[in-house]
Design a protein around this motif. Structure first.
Motif, PDB file in Angstrom:
ATOM      1  N   LEU A  70       1.041  -1.339  -0.036  1.00  0.00           N
ATOM      2  CA  LEU A  70       0.060  -0.138  -0.040  1.00  0.00           C
ATOM      3  C   LEU A  70       0.905   1.322   0.178  1.00  0.00           C
ATOM      4  CD1 LEU A  70      -2.886   1.149   0.009  1.00  0.00           C
ATOM      5  CD2 LEU A  70      -2.824   1.094   2.520  1.00  0.00           C
ATOM      6  N   ILE A  71       1.957   1.334   0.792  1.00  0.00           N
ATOM      7  CA  ILE A  71       2.802   2.192   0.723  1.00  0.00           C
ATOM      8  C   ILE A  71       3.458   2.554  -0.533  1.00  0.00           C
ATOM      9  CG2 ILE A  71       5.071   3.230   1.754  1.00  0.00           C
ATOM     10  CD1 ILE A  71       3.950   2.071   4.344  1.00  0.00           C
ATOM     11  N   ILE A  72       3.987   1.655  -1.111  1.00  0.00           N
ATOM     12  CA  ILE A  72       4.836   1.848  -2.405  1.00  0.00           C
ATOM     13  C   ILE A  72       3.972   2.036  -3.577  1.00  0.00           C
ATOM     14  CG2 ILE A  72       5.936   0.468  -4.060  1.00  0.00           C
ATOM     15  CD1 ILE A  72       7.298  -1.171  -1.843  1.00  0.00           C
ATOM     16  N   ALA A  73       2.522   1.468  -3.454  1.00  0.00           N
ATOM     17  CA  ALA A  73       1.425   1.842  -4.691  1.00  0.00           C
ATOM     18  C   ALA A  73       1.214   3.251  -4.394  1.00  0.00           C
ATOM     19  CB  ALA A  73       0.396   1.265  -4.350  1.00  0.00           C
ATOM     20  N   THR A  74       1.076   3.852  -3.100  1.00  0.00           N
ATOM     21  CA  THR A  74       0.585   5.160  -2.700  1.00  0.00           C
ATOM     22  C   THR A  74       1.801   6.179  -3.094  1.00  0.00           C
ATOM     23  OG1 THR A  74      -0.808   4.409  -1.023  1.00  0.00           O
ATOM     24  CG2 THR A  74      -0.175   7.077  -1.076  1.00  0.00           C
ATOM     25  N   ASN A 114       3.450  10.354  -7.400  1.00  0.00           N
ATOM     26  CA  ASN A 114       4.979  10.638  -8.023  1.00  0.00           C
ATOM     27  C   ASN A 114       6.127  10.480  -7.336  1.00  0.00           C
ATOM     28  OD1 ASN A 114       3.823  10.628 -10.608  1.00  0.00           O
ATOM     29  ND2 ASN A 114       2.916  12.846 -10.360  1.00  0.00           N
ATOM     30  N   GLY A 115       5.984   9.807  -6.145  1.00  0.00           N
ATOM     31  CA  GLY A 115       7.141   9.833  -5.345  1.00  0.00           C
ATOM     32  C   GLY A 115       7.257  10.976  -4.152  1.00  0.00           C
ATOM     33  N   ASN A 116       6.168  11.993  -4.113  1.00  0.00           N
ATOM     34  CA  ASN A 116       6.147  12.826  -3.364  1.00  0.00           C
ATOM     35  C   ASN A 116       5.417  12.241  -1.851  1.00  0.00           C
ATOM     36  OD1 ASN A 116       4.764  14.819  -1.733  1.00  0.00           O
ATOM     37  ND2 ASN A 116       5.084  16.236  -3.467  1.00  0.00           N
ATOM     38  N   ARG A 117       6.912  12.413  -0.915  1.00  0.00           N
ATOM     39  CA  ARG A 117       6.600  11.749   0.339  1.00  0.00           C
ATOM     40  C   ARG A 117       5.625  12.519   1.142  1.00  0.00           C
ATOM     41  NH1 ARG A 117       9.960   8.722  -2.757  1.00  0.00           N
ATOM     42  NH2 ARG A 117      11.684   7.829  -1.688  1.00  0.00           N
ATOM     43  N   ARG A 176       7.740  11.352   8.765  1.00  0.00           N
ATOM     44  CA  ARG A 176       8.660  10.681   9.592  1.00  0.00           C
ATOM     45  C   ARG A 176       8.613   9.063   9.651  1.00  0.00           C
ATOM     46  NH1 ARG A 176      11.405  12.196  15.493  1.00  0.00           N
ATOM     47  NH2 ARG A 176      12.852  13.258  13.865  1.00  0.00           N
ATOM     48  N   THR A 177       7.245   8.680   9.871  1.00  0.00           N
ATOM     49  CA  THR A 177       6.901   7.315   9.740  1.00  0.00           C
ATOM     50  C   THR A 177       7.012   6.799   8.320  1.00  0.00           C
ATOM     51  OG1 THR A 177       5.132   7.518  11.674  1.00  0.00           O
ATOM     52  CG2 THR A 177       5.009   5.823  10.359  1.00  0.00           C
ATOM     53  N   LEU A 178       6.646   7.571   7.230  1.00  0.00           N
ATOM     54  CA  LEU A 178       6.802   6.926   6.103  1.00  0.00           C
ATOM     55  C   LEU A 178       8.389   6.967   5.672  1.00  0.00           C
ATOM     56  CD1 LEU A 178       5.720   6.359   3.338  1.00  0.00           C
ATOM     57  CD2 LEU A 178       5.637   8.757   2.596  1.00  0.00           C
ATOM     58  N   ARG A 179       9.187   7.899   6.215  1.00  0.00           N
ATOM     59  CA  ARG A 179      10.325   8.002   5.747  1.00  0.00           C
ATOM     60  C   ARG A 179      11.191   6.569   6.420  1.00  0.00           C
ATOM     61  NH1 ARG A 179      12.809  12.219   8.721  1.00  0.00           N
ATOM     62  NH2 ARG A 179      13.115  10.928  10.296  1.00  0.00           N
ATOM     63  N   ASN A 180      10.799   6.398   7.589  1.00  0.00           N
ATOM     64  CA  ASN A 180      11.292   5.316   8.374  1.00  0.00           C
ATOM     65  C   ASN A 180      10.889   3.877   7.498  1.00  0.00           C
ATOM     66  OD1 ASN A 180      12.434   6.772  10.326  1.00  0.00           O
ATOM     67  ND2 ASN A 180      10.669   6.405  11.663  1.00  0.00           N
ATOM     68  N   LYS A 181       9.796   3.668   7.124  1.00  0.00           N
ATOM     69  CA  LYS A 181       9.461   2.401   6.369  1.00  0.00           C
ATOM     70  C   LYS A 181      10.015   2.510   5.279  1.00  0.00           C
ATOM     71  CE  LYS A 181       5.880   1.070   8.756  1.00  0.00           C
ATOM     72  NZ  LYS A 181       6.041  -0.332   9.609  1.00  0.00           N
ATOM     73  N   PRO A 209       9.755   4.339  -5.375  1.00  0.00           N
ATOM     74  CA  PRO A 209       9.572   5.345  -6.353  1.00  0.00           C
ATOM     75  C   PRO A 209      10.435   6.843  -5.856  1.00  0.00           C
ATOM     76  CG  PRO A 209       7.468   4.483  -5.870  1.00  0.00           C
ATOM     77  CD  PRO A 209       8.439   3.701  -4.990  1.00  0.00           C
ATOM     78  N   ALA A 210      11.330   7.194  -6.811  1.00  0.00           N
ATOM     79  CA  ALA A 210      11.795   8.277  -6.349  1.00  0.00           C
ATOM     80  C   ALA A 210      10.877   9.625  -6.677  1.00  0.00           C
ATOM     81  CB  ALA A 210      13.160   8.575  -7.198  1.00  0.00           C
ATOM     82  N   PRO A 211      10.920  10.576  -6.103  1.00  0.00           N
ATOM     83  CA  PRO A 211      10.247  11.847  -6.223  1.00  0.00           C
ATOM     84  C   PRO A 211      10.302  12.193  -7.636  1.00  0.00           C
ATOM     85  CG  PRO A 211      11.418  11.983  -4.078  1.00  0.00           C
ATOM     86  CD  PRO A 211      11.984  10.942  -4.727  1.00  0.00           C
ATOM     87  N   VAL A 212       9.340  12.682  -8.432  1.00  0.00           N
ATOM     88  CA  VAL A 212       9.527  13.366  -9.785  1.00  0.00           C
ATOM     89  C   VAL A 212       9.424  14.702  -9.473  1.00  0.00           C
ATOM     90  CG1 VAL A 212       8.323  13.469 -12.168  1.00  0.00           C
ATOM     91  CG2 VAL A 212       8.219  11.353 -10.874  1.00  0.00           C
ATOM     92  N   HIS A 213      10.368  15.385  -9.842  1.00  0.00           N
ATOM     93  CA  HIS A 213      10.560  16.834  -9.998  1.00  0.00           C
ATOM     94  C   HIS A 213      10.300  17.414 -11.488  1.00  0.00           C
ATOM     95  CE1 HIS A 213      12.319  16.732  -6.044  1.00  0.00           C
ATOM     96  NE2 HIS A 213      13.123  15.605  -6.364  1.00  0.00           N
ATOM     97  N   LEU A 214       9.244  18.129 -11.386  1.00  0.00           N
ATOM     98  CA  LEU A 214       8.773  18.768 -12.762  1.00  0.00           C
ATOM     99  C   LEU A 214       9.342  19.949 -12.805  1.00  0.00           C
ATOM    100  CD1 LEU A 214       5.103  17.834 -12.658  1.00  0.00           C
ATOM    101  CD2 LEU A 214       7.089  16.651 -13.805  1.00  0.00           C
ATOM    102  N   ASP A 215       9.976  20.173 -13.858  1.00  0.00           N
ATOM    103  CA  ASP A 215      10.319  21.737 -14.313  1.00  0.00           C
ATOM    104  C   ASP A 215       9.471  22.635 -15.105  1.00  0.00           C
ATOM    105  OD1 ASP A 215      11.580  24.070 -15.077  1.00  0.00           O
ATOM    106  OD2 ASP A 215      13.203  23.046 -16.172  1.00  0.00           O
ATOM    107  N   TYR A 216       8.617  23.222 -14.034  1.00  0.00           N
ATOM    108  CA  TYR A 216       7.595  24.216 -14.534  1.00  0.00           C
ATOM    109  C   TYR A 216       7.639  25.036 -15.604  1.00  0.00           C
ATOM    110  CZ  TYR A 216       5.120  21.885 -10.638  1.00  0.00           C
ATOM    111  OH  TYR A 216       4.765  21.181  -9.925  1.00  0.00           O
ATOM    112  N   PHE A 217       8.855  25.502 -15.803  1.00  0.00           N
ATOM    113  CA  PHE A 217       9.283  26.356 -16.749  1.00  0.00           C
ATOM    114  C   PHE A 217       9.444  26.074 -18.151  1.00  0.00           C
ATOM    115  CE2 PHE A 217      10.832  28.467 -12.754  1.00  0.00           C
ATOM    116  CZ  PHE A 217       9.937  29.514 -12.724  1.00  0.00           C
TER     117      PHE A 217
END
Length: 89
Positions: A37-41, A46-49, A61-66, A78-86
């Protein structure tokens, strides 16, 4: 499929009844269901913790520990996806 969750997210509600979902969960440990569930979420966020933690109603903090625990066990998180808005990328 990791446990009961597809690679691209949870099984759609329209495809599985409550009884069907419970049947899919039988044989899985609570820790396995929680991990999936955590990985699917994280994927759906898009990896946004922060957003994933809010969606799951747990502390960041709990999520980070998991996540640290899962990475230590060799799982691909999943790594956070950083969008370049420009540049719209």
């Amino acid at each position: 499929m990791i446990g009961w969750i597809w690679e691209n997210g949870a099984v759609p509600n329209a495809l599985v009844s409550e009884a069907g979902l419970i049947t899919l969960l039988i044989g899985q440990t609570v820790a396995e269901v929680e991990r999936d569930l955590i990985i699917a979420t994280l994927r759906s966020c898009n990896g946004n913790r922060t957003r994933a933690a809010k969606t799951l109603d747990i502390a960041v903090r709990t999520l980070r520990n998991k996540i640290n625990e899962y990475e230590a066990n060799g799982l691909d998180i999943p790594a956070p996806v950083h969008l370049d808005y420009f540049t719209n990328q």
